[in-house]
Scaffold this active site. Structure first.
Site, PDB file in Angstrom:
ATOM      1  N   ASP A 144      -4.601 -14.408  -1.084  1.00 51.66           N
ATOM      2  CA  ASP A 144      -5.289 -13.896  -2.263  1.00 51.66           C
ATOM      3  C   ASP A 144      -6.786 -13.674  -2.015  1.00 51.66           C
ATOM      4  O   ASP A 144      -7.372 -14.234  -1.096  1.00 51.66           O
ATOM      5  CB  ASP A 144      -5.152 -14.892  -3.433  1.00 51.66           C
ATOM      6  CG  ASP A 144      -3.745 -14.928  -4.010  1.00 51.66           C
ATOM      7  OD1 ASP A 144      -2.832 -14.346  -3.392  1.00 51.66           O
ATOM      8  OD2 ASP A 144      -3.564 -15.553  -5.070  1.00 51.66           O
ATOM      9  N   HIS A 147      -5.589 -18.399   0.600  1.00 51.20           N
ATOM     10  CA  HIS A 147      -6.695 -17.453   0.374  1.00 51.20           C
ATOM     11  C   HIS A 147      -7.296 -16.969   1.688  1.00 51.20           C
ATOM     12  O   HIS A 147      -7.350 -17.727   2.646  1.00 51.20           O
ATOM     13  CB  HIS A 147      -7.802 -18.122  -0.468  1.00 51.20           C
ATOM     14  CG  HIS A 147      -7.353 -18.496  -1.842  1.00 51.20           C
ATOM     15  ND1 HIS A 147      -6.709 -19.670  -2.108  1.00 51.20           N
ATOM     16  CD2 HIS A 147      -7.438 -17.829  -3.020  1.00 51.20           C
ATOM     17  CE1 HIS A 147      -6.425 -19.731  -3.405  1.00 51.20           C
ATOM     18  NE2 HIS A 147      -6.849 -18.624  -3.988  1.00 51.20           N
TER      19      HIS A 147
HETATM   20 ZN   LIG Z   1      -7.445 -15.435  -6.732  1.00 50.92          ZN
END
Ligand SMILES: [Zn+2]
Ligand SMILES: [Zn+2]
Length: 433
Positions: free
Chosen positions: A154, A303
């Site tokens: 992400d 992430h």
């Molecule tokens: Zn996010």
């Protein structure tokens, strides 16, 4: 004809597909709803067909990614709900009128806590079913098929994206990138490093808000601009998946994503908490997840925003196969493996441009006209120099309310005026085509 052939092919593929994800890790009770049709493509009357429709005379020559023409017309901050392209608003209103968008009130941000709903409305009840509270709405994706490590990252693109892409390339693997729209504006080269390497591109909103706190028009703006930028940056591919920032979605939000833009909501079943972690803590979390039973398959929140998060993944990568998991890009692991609503993958040459082309693609041709040509400074560079905006980063505010929206720059105002005009024209095209 090509489109019909693809539909037939996709149907055949879906009948051979891996078992569908299931729900065995559910730790709550909730009302079971009627499942959505198990088709990847949208019905012919779905608004995404008109929102992403070829405009008359559209040669589908998209501006070069990173060029001023490419970034022109996009807001640099949270989209103004009063200046959205008219066709998007029409599509939302039609979905509401058809009863397709549940009337769930907006939640409120509480610093350091989960969003709360008014009047004591139960976030785990059937009316709201908030993903923040781990209420699972049938049709949303929380698990991957058994034995599959369905990989995704992400908050990119970021300066770390090429490192991640290069590493996976050395393993003959790819991943799914849930990208933030404004970060694509800031990191076009890094965006291309992922797309050109065949990685799967999905939507993570324009400015990374708690989506359940937004009005329905704000939700349309957050999704729509990200859809459009990815579409215009990938040769006309229409994203198929989105992930809500902070995992914050509910019956209203996911229905807008699905009914207006055709997007399927993807959450996760394990959280590495890498954004706040140390190499040791992330390693420990990943090791623990890899030791879990193979049912259901893993969808771990990770992430691509910092060296620590990317390096922790790279360090853990050999353990994935060693623990008996099959590593796959999330978008290829679920459903029938088609990454986009109108194309199989980032490298396939099957993009159905003629059928699903964003009406606002006319922005590109319009921006070449004398009256609407943006100044030489792109919206990205002008805001960067004035400091009114910066790449969206979530490393420090995972549980905090978003900061207040900065004031719009002149470039952003100019851009929204262009977009408003484009929206009116595209509505006209929509109505008369
Ligand atoms: Zn996010
Ligand atoms: Zn359930």
């Amino acid at each position: 004809m090509l489109f019909q052939l693809i539909l037939v092919a996709s149907f055949l593929a879906s009948t051979l597909a891996v078992p569908t994800p299931h729900d065995s890790y559910d730790d709550h009770s909730h009302n079971v709803r009627k499942a959505l049709p198990d088709t990847w493509y949208q019905p012919r009357d779905h608004p995404v067909h008109t929102l992403f429709k070829r405009a008359p005379g559209d040669g589908t020559n998209y501006p070069a990614v990173g060029s001023p023409e490419w970034s022109a017309g996009y807001p640099t901050n949270a989209p103004d709900p009063n200046t959205l392209p008219a066709a998007w608003v029409v599509a939302l209103n039609a979905a509401v009128a058809a009863g397709k968008i549940p009337n769930v009130p907006q939640s409120s941000n509480v610093p350091n806590e989960n969003p709360v709903y008014p009047n004591g409305l139960n976030p785990n009840g059937p009316t709201v079913c908030s993903a923040t509270y781990k209420c699972r709405i049938p049709g949303d994706i929380w698990d991957s098929p058994d034995g599959i490590f369905a990989s995704s990252f992400d908050d990119g693109p970021s300066p770390l994206t090429p490192q991640l892409v290069d590493f996976l390339g050395g393993q003959n693997d790819t991943t799914t990138h849930f990208m933030i729209g404004t970060n694509i504006l800031y990191y076009p080269t890094q965006f291309l490093s992922a797309f050109n390497a065949g990685h799967d591109i999905a939507v993570h909103t324009w400015t990374h808000p708690y989506m359940t706190t937004l009005s329905s028009l704000q939700i349309v703006g957050e999704l729509g601009y990200t859809m459009k930028l990815i579409h215009d940056s990938t040769g006309g591919r229409v994203p198929r998946y989105w992930r809500p920032p902070y995992g914050d979605s509910d019956m209203r939000v996911r229905s807008i994503a699905l009914e207006v833009f055709g997007l399927q909501t993807v959450v996760w079943n394990q959280d590495s908490e890498d954004w706040a972690g140390t190499p040791a803590s992330i390693e420990s979390a990943l090791t623990k997840f890899l030791a879990l039973p193979k049912t259901p398959g893993l969808i771990i929140l990770e992430h691509e925003i910092a060296s620590v998060t990317v390096n922790a993944f790279i360090t853990a990568y050999p353990q994935i196969q060693a623990a008996g998991w099959k590593f796959m890009s999330l978008a290829k692991a679920v459903n029938n493996g088609a990454t986009y609503q109108n194309a199989q993958s980032s490298t396939s040459d099957d993009v159905v441009k003629a059928d699903i082309i964003l009406g606002l693609s006319s922005t590109s041709s319009m921006s070449t006209s004398s009256t609407l040509t943006p100044t030489s400074s792109s919206t990205t560079s002008s805001s960067a120099t004035t400091g009114t905006s910066s790449p969206t980063s979530t490393t420090t505010n995972q549980n905090l309310a978003p900061t207040t929206t900065p004031t719009s720059s002149g470039a952003a105002l100019r851009a929204t005026r262009i977009l408003t005009l484009c929206g009116i024209l595209s509505t006209a095209i929509f109505l008369f085509s």
